[in-house]
Write a protein that holds these residues in place. Sequence first.
Motif, PDB file in Angstrom:
ATOM      1  N   THR A  94      90.324  44.732  42.570  1.00  0.00           N
ATOM      2  CA  THR A  94      91.340  43.667  42.669  1.00  0.00           C
ATOM      3  C   THR A  94      90.993  42.487  41.767  1.00  0.00           C
ATOM      4  N   HIS A  95      89.722  42.412  41.343  1.00  0.00           N
ATOM      5  CA  HIS A  95      89.311  41.266  40.528  1.00  0.00           C
ATOM      6  C   HIS A  95      88.066  41.641  39.720  1.00  0.00           C
ATOM      7  N   ASP A  96      87.822  40.873  38.672  1.00  0.00           N
ATOM      8  CA  ASP A  96      86.634  41.104  37.830  1.00  0.00           C
ATOM      9  C   ASP A  96      85.438  40.389  38.436  1.00  0.00           C
ATOM     10  N   LYS A  97      84.374  41.145  38.687  1.00  0.00           N
ATOM     11  CA  LYS A  97      83.125  40.491  39.115  1.00  0.00           C
ATOM     12  C   LYS A  97      81.972  41.463  38.904  1.00  0.00           C
ATOM     13  N   GLU A  98      81.046  41.078  38.047  1.00  0.00           N
ATOM     14  CA  GLU A  98      79.875  41.929  37.835  1.00  0.00           C
ATOM     15  C   GLU A  98      78.929  41.794  39.014  1.00  0.00           C
ATOM     16  N   LEU A  99      78.126  42.828  39.256  1.00  0.00           N
ATOM     17  CA  LEU A  99      77.155  42.775  40.352  1.00  0.00           C
ATOM     18  C   LEU A  99      75.856  42.137  39.861  1.00  0.00           C
ATOM     19  N   PRO A 100      75.170  41.410  40.735  1.00  0.00           N
ATOM     20  CA  PRO A 100      73.860  40.877  40.350  1.00  0.00           C
ATOM     21  C   PRO A 100      72.827  42.003  40.264  1.00  0.00           C
ATOM     22  N   VAL A 101      71.785  41.809  39.464  1.00  0.00           N
ATOM     23  CA  VAL A 101      70.705  42.799  39.345  1.00  0.00           C
ATOM     24  C   VAL A 101      69.376  42.070  39.501  1.00  0.00           C
ATOM     25  N   SER A 145      85.164  44.419  40.386  1.00  0.00           N
ATOM     26  CA  SER A 145      85.070  45.487  39.374  1.00  0.00           C
ATOM     27  C   SER A 145      83.668  46.095  39.295  1.00  0.00           C
ATOM     28  N   GLY A 146      82.634  45.265  39.422  1.00  0.00           N
ATOM     29  CA  GLY A 146      81.261  45.784  39.345  1.00  0.00           C
ATOM     30  C   GLY A 146      80.963  46.712  40.513  1.00  0.00           C
ATOM     31  N   PHE A 147      81.406  46.336  41.715  1.00  0.00           N
ATOM     32  CA  PHE A 147      81.148  47.185  42.875  1.00  0.00           C
ATOM     33  C   PHE A 147      81.902  48.506  42.748  1.00  0.00           C
ATOM     34  N   VAL A 148      83.133  48.440  42.303  1.00  0.00           N
ATOM     35  CA  VAL A 148      83.938  49.673  42.195  1.00  0.00           C
ATOM     36  C   VAL A 148      83.312  50.642  41.180  1.00  0.00           C
TER      37      VAL A 148
END
Length: 288
Positions: free
Chosen positions: A34-41, A91-94
Motif C-alpha cells: 500500500t506504500h513505499d517503505k524499506e525495511l531496516p537492516v 513495499s520492503g515487507f512485501v
Amino acid sequence: MSEPAAYTPPNVWVWNKPSGGQFANINRPIAGPTHDKELPVGKHPLQLYSLATPNGQKVTILLEELLALGHGGAEYDAWLIKIHEGEQFGSGFVKVNPNSKIPALLDRSGPKPIRVFESGAILMYLAEKFGAFLPKDPGQRAEVLSWLFWQMGSAPYLGGGFGHFYAYAPIKIEYAIDRFTMETKRQLDVLDRRLAESAYLGGADYTIADIAVWPWYGALVLGGRLYGNSAEFLQVHDYKNVLRWAKAIDARPAVKRGIIVNKMSGEASTQVLERHDASDFDQIAPKI
Ligand SMILES: N[C@@H](CCC(=O)N[C@@H](CS)C(=O)NCC(=O)O)C(=O)O
C-alpha cells in the motif's frame, strides 16, 4: 439459539464497507504493497520482521533456543512490525513476504540474502540450517514434521475461527462459536491423546513441532494468555497431558525470552520491543 441479522448474499460481493470487528482497518480483499517503505537492516546475519503474536513467538523461541545451545550464527535483529498500523503492507515487507503477514525472515549470512516466510517454513529452515530441534532419523523426522504441519492446518480454526468469533467479532454468533469451540476442543483432545503417549509431540525430545504448537495451544491451556476467559469456557483443565507439556515448555528460559521479543502489549516491564543483542533482555525484571 440467538440469530444474527438476516443476510442474503448478493450475486457478486463488493467491498464497499469495513467488515467490522477488531481488525477491520487492516482487512482488505487485495494483496500487494500500500506504500513505499524499506525495511531496516541490523548487524546480525538473521533479520526478523515480526510481532509477539503466537505465530511470531514461534520464531523468537527457536532463535533463543538455538542461541542457548551455543549456535552463534543464530544471532538476530528482531524488528517490530505493527500490523494494526498496516506496516505489513510496506513495499520492503512485501518483498520479504508477499503474503503480508508476520513473521518474515531474511538470512543475510550467505552471498545472496534468502527470504523465508510462513512460520512453519521458517522453523524448518532454521532447524535444518543449524541441525537442531529436527531429528535426522526418517521416522522421527516424519513424526515431527507431521505435528509441525498439523499446527499450520489446525491453528487457523483456533485463531481465525474460535478466537475470532469468541473474542473479536463485533457480534456474538452462537452458531459460529459452537462450531469453532467444538473443533478447538477436538484439537485439544488430539494433542492430549498424543501427549499421553510421549513427553513431546514428536517423541521423547523437544522439537520444532512443540515450538510451533505451544504458543497457540500451550497459551490456551495455561489460561489468561489468549482470548480472555476462554480457559474456563473450554474447560482446559480436562486436558491434563497438554497442561503438563505446556507447563514444562513454559519453564524453559529460552521460551521466557522468546515470548517477549517484539511484544507490544502487557506491562511495559515485560516488553522487548526490538531485540538486537542479548543485553536487550537486561531491562526485564526479574532477570531471565
Ligand atoms: N500461516 C502464517 C500466519 C501468519 C499470520 O496470520 N500472521 C498474522 C499475525 S498472527 C498477521 O501478520 N496478520 C496481519 C494481517 O493479516 O494483515 C504463519 O504461520 O506464518
